[in-house]
Design a protein around this motif. Sequence first.
Motif, PDB file in Angstrom:
ATOM      1  N   LYS A  13      61.224   6.573  20.857  1.00 40.07           N
ATOM      2  CA  LYS A  13      61.139   7.988  20.484  1.00 40.07           C
ATOM      3  C   LYS A  13      60.512   8.742  21.654  1.00 40.07           C
ATOM      4  O   LYS A  13      59.387   8.426  22.070  1.00 40.07           O
ATOM      5  CB  LYS A  13      60.277   8.173  19.235  1.00 40.07           C
ATOM      6  N   ALA A  32      68.402   9.727  26.463  1.00 42.86           N
ATOM      7  CA  ALA A  32      69.347   9.470  25.370  1.00 42.86           C
ATOM      8  C   ALA A  32      70.412   8.463  25.816  1.00 42.86           C
ATOM      9  O   ALA A  32      70.770   7.549  25.061  1.00 42.86           O
ATOM     10  CB  ALA A  32      69.993  10.778  24.927  1.00 42.86           C
ATOM     11  N   ASP A  37      65.881   8.229  21.161  1.00 46.82           N
ATOM     12  CA  ASP A  37      65.993   9.494  20.429  1.00 46.82           C
ATOM     13  C   ASP A  37      65.054  10.470  21.135  1.00 46.82           C
ATOM     14  O   ASP A  37      63.955  10.084  21.531  1.00 46.82           O
ATOM     15  CB  ASP A  37      65.580   9.311  18.964  1.00 46.82           C
ATOM     16  N   SER A  52      69.733  19.697  22.154  1.00 43.34           N
ATOM     17  CA  SER A  52      69.637  18.766  21.013  1.00 43.34           C
ATOM     18  C   SER A  52      71.023  18.387  20.514  1.00 43.34           C
ATOM     19  O   SER A  52      71.281  17.219  20.204  1.00 43.34           O
ATOM     20  CB  SER A  52      68.878  19.432  19.870  1.00 43.34           C
ATOM     21  N   ILE A  56      72.713  14.674  20.160  1.00 45.65           N
ATOM     22  CA  ILE A  56      73.278  14.149  18.904  1.00 45.65           C
ATOM     23  C   ILE A  56      74.734  13.711  19.140  1.00 45.65           C
ATOM     24  O   ILE A  56      75.171  12.686  18.631  1.00 45.65           O
ATOM     25  CB  ILE A  56      73.135  15.198  17.779  1.00 45.65           C
ATOM     26  N   ARG A  60      72.604   9.827  19.454  1.00 47.41           N
ATOM     27  CA  ARG A  60      71.155   9.644  19.269  1.00 47.41           C
ATOM     28  C   ARG A  60      70.624  10.719  18.332  1.00 47.41           C
ATOM     29  O   ARG A  60      71.266  11.743  18.111  1.00 47.41           O
ATOM     30  CB  ARG A  60      70.417   9.756  20.607  1.00 47.41           C
ATOM     31  N   LYS A  61      69.397  10.519  17.879  1.00 46.03           N
ATOM     32  CA  LYS A  61      68.731  11.548  17.076  1.00 46.03           C
ATOM     33  C   LYS A  61      68.040  12.534  18.021  1.00 46.03           C
ATOM     34  O   LYS A  61      67.601  12.155  19.115  1.00 46.03           O
ATOM     35  CB  LYS A  61      67.678  10.923  16.162  1.00 46.03           C
ATOM     36  N   SER A  62      67.934  13.778  17.572  1.00 45.56           N
ATOM     37  CA  SER A  62      67.233  14.774  18.392  1.00 45.56           C
ATOM     38  C   SER A  62      66.695  15.881  17.513  1.00 45.56           C
ATOM     39  O   SER A  62      67.322  16.245  16.509  1.00 45.56           O
ATOM     40  CB  SER A  62      68.187  15.362  19.435  1.00 45.56           C
ATOM     41  N   TRP A  86      59.635  11.133  13.127  1.00 43.70           N
ATOM     42  CA  TRP A  86      60.002   9.786  13.589  1.00 43.70           C
ATOM     43  C   TRP A  86      58.883   8.752  13.464  1.00 43.70           C
ATOM     44  O   TRP A  86      59.096   7.569  13.752  1.00 43.70           O
ATOM     45  CB  TRP A  86      60.464   9.841  15.057  1.00 43.70           C
TER      46      TRP A  86
END
Length: 251
Positions: A13, A32, A37, A52, A56, A60-62, A86
Motif C-alpha cells: 500500500k 502501480a 495499490d 487514480s 485503477i 490496482r486499487k487507488s 487499506w
Amino acid sequence: MNIIERMKLDGKKALVTGAGQGLGKAFALALAEAGADVAIADINIENAIKVSEEIIALGRKSIPIKADIKLREDSIQMVDRVISNWGRLDIAVNNAGVSKLQDALEVTQEDWDWTFDVNLRGTFFCAQAEAKAMIPKGYGKIINIASICGYRVWPQFQSVYSVSKAGIIHLTKCLAVEWIKHGIRVNSISPGVTMTEGFVKEVLPIFTYKAPIAKAASVEDLKGALIYLASETSDFMVGQDIVIDGSYINV
Ligand SMILES: NC(=O)c1ccc[n+]([C@@H]2O[C@H](COP(=O)([O-])OP(=O)(O)OC[C@H]3O[C@@H](n4cnc5c(N)ncnc54)[C@H](O)[C@@H]3O)[C@@H](O)[C@H]2O)c1
C-alpha cells in the motif's frame, strides 16, 4: 529469491504526494506497475482523481486524496485515509514541491514561507504522519524528493528553493537515523532537470549545456530508482540520496 521477484510490490500500500501530475504521477504509475495499490494525494483534486482512474485501469486499487501538505492537519488526514481504506501504509513518496525563480533581493517573507512550508515543513510533517502509521508494522519505506539544487548553486536565482531542497537531503538523513530502529527506511532522490508540466523552463538551457549527458531527464529515467527504494532490495540503504542528473553536479 530471484532479483526481479524481489523488486515486485504486489499487495503493498503506497502513498504519493503531489501525484496529480509530473514526477509524482510517474512515480505513482510506476508503483502501480510494480504491483502496489497507490493513494494519490494532491492539492489539485481534479488531477488526483484522473491519476487514480489511470491506476485503477492498470488493475490496482487507488484513492484520490485532496491534501495541502503545508498544513499539518492535511498530512495527518491524508495518512488516516490510507489507513482507514487499506489498514496499513508500506511505501510513502514525499514528492510535492514548489519552486520560483527569484532574485534573493526580491524575496518576501510570504515567498520564503510558501516555499519552506511546502517543501521542507510539509515533507517533515508528511514523513512524521507516515512513520507513525508504519511503526505498528515495524517496517516501511519513505522516499523524499530533493533536487540537484540541494547540492549546487544555479546561475539563475532560486536561493529559497535550493536551500529548502538541501534541507530535504539532510532531513532524510536525520529521520533515517532516528527511525531505522522501527524498521523504517528513509531515503531520497535528487533529480536533475526533468521534463514535467511544472518544471521551470528557464533552467533547461543551462542544464543541457553543463550536464555531460547534454539533455534533460524524462520521468521514465527516475522510475527505476524509485522502485528500488520502495522494494526490499534496498533494505540496507538508510539515509541516502540517489542523484540522477546525467552527471551535472560532478562537473
Ligand atoms: N522537474 C524537475 O526538473 C525537478 C528537478 C528536481 C526536483 N524536482 C522535484 O520533484 C518534485 C515534483 O516536481 P514536478 O516537476 O513534477 O512538479 P509539478 O509542478 O509538475 O507537480 C507538482 C505537483 O505537486 C502538487 N502540489 C503543489 N503544492 C502542493 C501542496 N501544497 N500540497 C499538495 N500537493 C501540492 C501540484 O498540484 C502538482 O500536482 C518537486 O518536489 C520538485 O521540486 C523536480
